[in-house]
Design a protein around this motif. Structure first.
Motif, PDB file in Angstrom:
ATOM      1  N   PRO A  54       0.723  -1.488  -0.283  1.00  0.00           N
ATOM      2  CA  PRO A  54      -0.171   0.329  -0.342  1.00  0.00           C
ATOM      3  C   PRO A  54       1.005   1.445  -0.190  1.00  0.00           C
ATOM      4  O   PRO A  54       0.182   1.859  -1.003  1.00  0.00           O
ATOM      5  CB  PRO A  54      -0.754  -0.223   1.536  1.00  0.00           C
ATOM      6  CG  PRO A  54      -0.703  -0.961   1.567  1.00  0.00           C
ATOM      7  CD  PRO A  54       0.121  -2.265   1.087  1.00  0.00           C
ATOM      8  N   GLU A  55       1.904   1.358   0.674  1.00  0.00           N
ATOM      9  CA  GLU A  55       2.841   2.359   0.281  1.00  0.00           C
ATOM     10  C   GLU A  55       3.845   3.189  -0.944  1.00  0.00           C
ATOM     11  O   GLU A  55       3.845   3.775  -0.917  1.00  0.00           O
ATOM     12  CB  GLU A  55       3.924   2.146   1.836  1.00  0.00           C
ATOM     13  CG  GLU A  55       3.404   1.850   2.621  1.00  0.00           C
ATOM     14  CD  GLU A  55       4.387   1.506   4.326  1.00  0.00           C
ATOM     15  OE1 GLU A  55       5.146   1.821   3.646  1.00  0.00           O
ATOM     16  OE2 GLU A  55       4.127   1.134   5.288  1.00  0.00           O
ATOM     17  N   LEU A  56       3.563   1.583  -0.861  1.00  0.00           N
ATOM     18  CA  LEU A  56       4.579   1.585  -2.541  1.00  0.00           C
ATOM     19  C   LEU A  56       3.437   2.131  -3.560  1.00  0.00           C
ATOM     20  O   LEU A  56       3.603   2.463  -5.230  1.00  0.00           O
ATOM     21  CB  LEU A  56       5.297   0.399  -2.739  1.00  0.00           C
ATOM     22  CG  LEU A  56       6.344  -0.075  -1.967  1.00  0.00           C
ATOM     23  CD1 LEU A  56       6.600  -1.385  -2.169  1.00  0.00           C
ATOM     24  CD2 LEU A  56       6.912   0.621  -2.158  1.00  0.00           C
ATOM     25  N   ILE A  57       2.061   2.497  -3.825  1.00  0.00           N
ATOM     26  CA  ILE A  57       1.441   2.565  -4.769  1.00  0.00           C
ATOM     27  C   ILE A  57       1.361   3.756  -5.722  1.00  0.00           C
ATOM     28  O   ILE A  57       1.439   3.756  -7.010  1.00  0.00           O
ATOM     29  CB  ILE A  57      -0.355   3.210  -4.188  1.00  0.00           C
ATOM     30  CG1 ILE A  57      -1.042   1.465  -3.490  1.00  0.00           C
ATOM     31  CG2 ILE A  57      -1.616   3.666  -5.278  1.00  0.00           C
ATOM     32  CD1 ILE A  57      -1.231   0.476  -4.667  1.00  0.00           C
ATOM     33  N   PRO A  58       2.292   5.124  -5.145  1.00  0.00           N
ATOM     34  CA  PRO A  58       2.158   6.152  -5.698  1.00  0.00           C
ATOM     35  C   PRO A  58       3.928   5.093  -7.224  1.00  0.00           C
ATOM     36  O   PRO A  58       3.548   6.315  -7.788  1.00  0.00           O
ATOM     37  CB  PRO A  58       3.478   6.786  -5.286  1.00  0.00           C
ATOM     38  CG  PRO A  58       2.102   6.876  -3.592  1.00  0.00           C
ATOM     39  CD  PRO A  58       2.431   5.509  -3.573  1.00  0.00           C
ATOM     40  N   GLN A  59       4.390   4.837  -5.973  1.00  0.00           N
ATOM     41  CA  GLN A  59       5.741   4.178  -6.922  1.00  0.00           C
ATOM     42  C   GLN A  59       4.797   3.515  -8.159  1.00  0.00           C
ATOM     43  O   GLN A  59       6.070   3.623  -9.592  1.00  0.00           O
ATOM     44  CB  GLN A  59       6.447   3.655  -6.663  1.00  0.00           C
ATOM     45  CG  GLN A  59       7.739   4.775  -5.478  1.00  0.00           C
ATOM     46  CD  GLN A  59       7.395   4.551  -4.335  1.00  0.00           C
ATOM     47  OE1 GLN A  59       5.896   4.199  -3.986  1.00  0.00           O
ATOM     48  NE2 GLN A  59       8.037   4.452  -3.449  1.00  0.00           N
ATOM     49  N   ILE A  60       4.475   2.660  -7.556  1.00  0.00           N
ATOM     50  CA  ILE A  60       3.426   1.387  -8.576  1.00  0.00           C
ATOM     51  C   ILE A  60       2.774   2.673 -10.033  1.00  0.00           C
ATOM     52  O   ILE A  60       2.725   1.547 -10.922  1.00  0.00           O
ATOM     53  CB  ILE A  60       2.914   0.520  -8.276  1.00  0.00           C
ATOM     54  CG1 ILE A  60       3.463  -0.437  -7.262  1.00  0.00           C
ATOM     55  CG2 ILE A  60       1.775  -0.168  -8.887  1.00  0.00           C
ATOM     56  CD1 ILE A  60       2.652  -1.355  -6.353  1.00  0.00           C
TER      57      ILE A  60
END
Lengths: 148, 147
Positions: free
Chosen positions: B96-102
């Motif tokens: 969930p914390e990586l959503i912006p990167q994804i």
């Protein structure tokens, strides 16, 4: 009617000129005869058979076991298969450009890129036919100075 | 098949160049202070290979219609996104914390995919121009005219 035959140089393009007062059925018949000397194909339309001069053909397409001969504003059906035409027409400025189409190279106005590595031929009547990827190298070779 | 492989190979090299540019831009945006070793040079190549796999596997001898081609391209692009996202983020637990990167990576893949096709089309445009010039010469020669 006076008939003149004039010898011209090898470098010049051969031509036939008809001088007439008006372009009537008689003149059309002479033109049809001359064009038939350049080769003809037989095609049917509304149960009537016609002789189609090769230079008038834009492309020949196979659709569902049937073969159609397309002209500028006309379409005729033929009982012959596409591969039979290919054998006969390959030496007459025609080329296979896809599994289902043989095109008259003299009737192509320009070549454009299409999707997925394919190209499309814009014909003199504005119609477009696709050159499939498989046939692109052969067409390139043919146009580059292969057999005319 | 030969033509398809040539197209894929050209696509691979264009992809690698664009991936390098995307990594530079995304890196500056999300993690500007991150430092890499020499292995960083391998990533554009690895992503390029991953991106080429769906295209190689989905090869078909059949001549597709425009609609079929567009659907195939969409499926191919979606597969590339899934494969690369899995490769890049699959080992992390805090997804969930990586959503912006994804999302950033996914958008980059879409842009790269479109650009690869655009550059391929530009190359085809040049080829078509040469073919048209050759065609005109062919027609002139066949009709008996001098060059």
């Amino acid at each position: 009617m006076e008939i003149t035959v004039k010898k011209i140089g090898e470098s010049e393009k051969e031509y036939i000129e008809i001088g007439c007062h008006r372009k009537d059925e008689r003149v059309d018949e002479i033109v049809r005869f001359i064009r038939s000397r350049e080769g003809i194909l037989k095609g049917t339309k509304e149960d009537r058979q016609y002789n189609i001069p090769l230079p008038d053909i834009l492309y020949i397409e196979a659709v569902d076991e049937k073969t159609f001969i397309y002209l500028q504003n006309d379409c005729y059906e033929s009982g012959r298969r596409l591969y039979e035409f290919e054998g006969v027409l390959i030496s007459r400025n025609f080329a296979r450009i896809s599994k289902s189409v043989i095109v008259n190279l003299m009737k192509i106005d320009s070549i454009r890129p299409s999707l997925n590595g394919r190209f499309s031929c814009v014909l003199t009547n504005g119609e477009q036919v696709i050159i499939s990827r498989k046939y692109v190298p052969d067409i390139k070779e043919r146009l580059k100075g292969g057999s005319v | 098949m030969k033509e398809h492989l040539q197209t894929q190979l050209a696509g691979f090299f264009i992809s690698v160049t664009l991936i390098t540019a995307a990594m530079f831009i995304l890196g500056l945006f999300f993690q500007p202070d991150l430092r890499f070793g020499y292995e960083a040079f391998a990533y554009p190549l690895i992503y390029g290979v991953i991106g080429s796999v769906p295209g190689l596997l989905m090869y078909s001898k059949k001549e597709l219609t425009l609609k079929q081609t567009l659907i195939r391209e969409f499926i191919q692009m979606s597969l590339i996104i899934v494969l690369i996202i899995t490769f890049m983020f699959g080992r992390f637990k805090n997804i969930p914390e990586l959503i912006p990167q994804i999302i950033g990576v996914s958008v980059s893949i879409v842009i790269i995919y479109v650009l690869v096709h655009f550059f391929g089309w530009l190359m085809d445009l040049k080829t078509a121009k040469v073919m048209t010039e050759d065609l005109k010469r062919f027609q002139q020669k066949a009709s008996g005219g001098s060059e």
